[in-house]
Design a protein around this motif. Sequence first.
Motif, mmCIF file in Angstrom:
data_model
loop_
_atom_site.group_PDB
_atom_site.id
_atom_site.type_symbol
_atom_site.label_atom_id
_atom_site.label_comp_id
_atom_site.label_asym_id
_atom_site.label_seq_id
_atom_site.Cartn_x
_atom_site.Cartn_y
_atom_site.Cartn_z
ATOM 1 N N GLN A 165 -0.662 7.884 -24.766
ATOM 2 C CA GLN A 165 -1.447 7.521 -23.595
ATOM 3 C C GLN A 165 -2.660 8.428 -23.443
ATOM 4 O O GLN A 165 -3.694 8.021 -22.952
ATOM 5 N N ILE A 193 -5.694 -1.520 -16.719
ATOM 6 C CA ILE A 193 -6.400 -0.242 -16.621
ATOM 7 C C ILE A 193 -7.852 -0.410 -17.082
ATOM 8 O O ILE A 193 -8.119 -0.962 -18.155
ATOM 9 N N ALA A 232 -6.706 -2.463 -12.343
ATOM 10 C CA ALA A 232 -5.848 -1.355 -11.898
ATOM 11 C C ALA A 232 -6.726 -0.245 -11.334
ATOM 12 O O ALA A 232 -6.798 0.864 -11.859
ATOM 13 N N ASP A 233 -7.428 -0.568 -10.251
ATOM 14 C CA ASP A 233 -8.226 0.429 -9.546
ATOM 15 C C ASP A 233 -7.766 0.440 -8.090
ATOM 16 O O ASP A 233 -6.787 -0.212 -7.731
ATOM 17 N N SER A 282 2.146 -3.134 -13.282
ATOM 18 C CA SER A 282 0.947 -2.362 -12.941
ATOM 19 C C SER A 282 0.513 -1.460 -14.086
ATOM 20 O O SER A 282 1.325 -1.030 -14.909
ATOM 21 N N ASP A 283 -0.806 -1.190 -14.128
ATOM 22 C CA ASP A 283 -1.399 -0.233 -15.075
ATOM 23 C C ASP A 283 -1.074 -0.585 -16.530
ATOM 24 O O ASP A 283 -0.533 0.211 -17.290
ATOM 25 N N SER A 306 -1.850 -5.698 -13.388
ATOM 26 C CA SER A 306 -3.132 -5.012 -13.175
ATOM 27 C C SER A 306 -3.471 -4.263 -14.452
ATOM 28 O O SER A 306 -2.597 -3.666 -15.092
ATOM 29 N N ASN A 366 -2.009 -1.667 -20.461
ATOM 30 C CA ASN A 366 -3.084 -1.415 -21.429
ATOM 31 C C ASN A 366 -2.904 -2.180 -22.748
ATOM 32 O O ASN A 366 -3.606 -1.921 -23.717
ATOM 33 N N THR A 415 -4.860 6.446 -20.832
ATOM 34 C CA THR A 415 -4.781 5.073 -20.357
ATOM 35 C C THR A 415 -4.480 4.983 -18.871
ATOM 36 O O THR A 415 -4.717 3.952 -18.253
ATOM 37 N N SER A 416 -3.944 6.051 -18.293
ATOM 38 C CA SER A 416 -3.697 6.062 -16.852
ATOM 39 C C SER A 416 -4.803 6.787 -16.100
ATOM 40 O O SER A 416 -4.663 7.083 -14.914
ATOM 41 N N ARG A 455 2.817 -0.811 -21.073
ATOM 42 C CA ARG A 455 2.225 0.356 -20.445
ATOM 43 C C ARG A 455 2.944 1.589 -20.985
ATOM 44 O O ARG A 455 4.117 1.520 -21.364
ATOM 45 N N ARG A 458 -5.165 -2.534 -7.373
ATOM 46 C CA ARG A 458 -3.734 -2.191 -7.274
ATOM 47 C C ARG A 458 -3.155 -2.682 -5.949
ATOM 48 O O ARG A 458 -2.026 -3.189 -5.899
#
Length: 383
Positions: free
Chosen positions: A328, A198, A111-112, A132-133, A196, A135, A308-309, A165, A116
């Motif tokens: 988070q 993180i 998730a970069d 997406s994103d 994806s 954890n 986490t984001s 997430r 992404r």
Amino acid sequence: MEHEDGEFLPVSLEMVGEARRLMDSFNTKYSSNEKVVAVILGHNVQDLSKQLIEYGADAVVYADNPELKDVRNTIYTKVIGQIVQDTKSLGEIEPEYASDIKRPRYMFFAADSIGRHLSSTTLVELESGLASDINKLVIEDIEMSHQQKTGGTKETYAKTLEMYRPDFSGFLWTTILCLDNRNPAFKRDYHPQSCSIIPGVFEPLKRDSLREGKIIEFTPTIDPQDLKVKVLGREIIKSEVDFETPRTIVSFGRGIKDDPEQNIKLIENLAKELNAEIGVTLPMSKKPYQISQALDSKYMIPARVIGTSGHKTSAMLYVAAGVSGAMQHVMGMKDSGFVVGINPDEDAPIKNECDVFIKGRMEDVIPLLIEEIKKQIQIVEVQ
């Protein structure tokens, strides 16, 4: 697997490690022999493949071509699509399943900025879903009924990847599932189940030079039409905020709400005295308050998010001012050496993460802290 100048990005090794842990548990639970397969694209990357075996992969499929030296999303998307649908290559990895292979069961991306984009276009190519994103990952059998998916009847979905997430507030988990349509009116399979991940969430495994696995070269087909886009030069732009070097971080959250402009300036002054970097909680990056453009563009930005984001830190000193303690955010700062919290609510979740908790409004507490820090600095200088 993302790599740069012959080195894997940490998130790539983190993904391999988590895939290894998940698949070990999966194979034990389901009495199976399924594999962790790493995919690497680039030029002169064969030597990198062995490293991925040592970090936990059972097999590596690599595509080596001068046109893959730099990431071009269209080309990378198509080549990854070719690899994951090449049942001949995948069948070589585990002959036991060679006749049954259609597609991978699960797929992970970083998730970069690259991952992404690449994950979204690849899953469009494969006509499946993407979370997406993420954890947290769990593989379970689940029972559910859904009007669209199951026609309202209860169905068991075996070996489902539960992808977690944090929601916007940071206090709640959102669980994302990628399930087949079993309703006869809308019947359709969705594979792979993909997400994806993180960076910094999972721990990589220790490198084991004795691990063995299969390394397979894949020869991609590259459409000449896609070569119209050329990479003429490439420069790596470092993050605009450095959370690696500072020993101290001061973060702020919604507690600035009574006077956002002045409270951010208070945070600035405290950070200056502590020689600290400034972080923010996720909601702050969404620009919830009206402040001057200078402060807004400097601090209310995703690059400053701790959690986490955003970034994960292990600062020696972490000051959380006006931070409630959403999950988070805590996940990004819990490894800090010494944590000081400033919050008027003594029941705020951040209290449980602090070594010192100061009950009070930041407007009242921070000026006193700054004054005392200045006194202590003077004492040290005199000595």
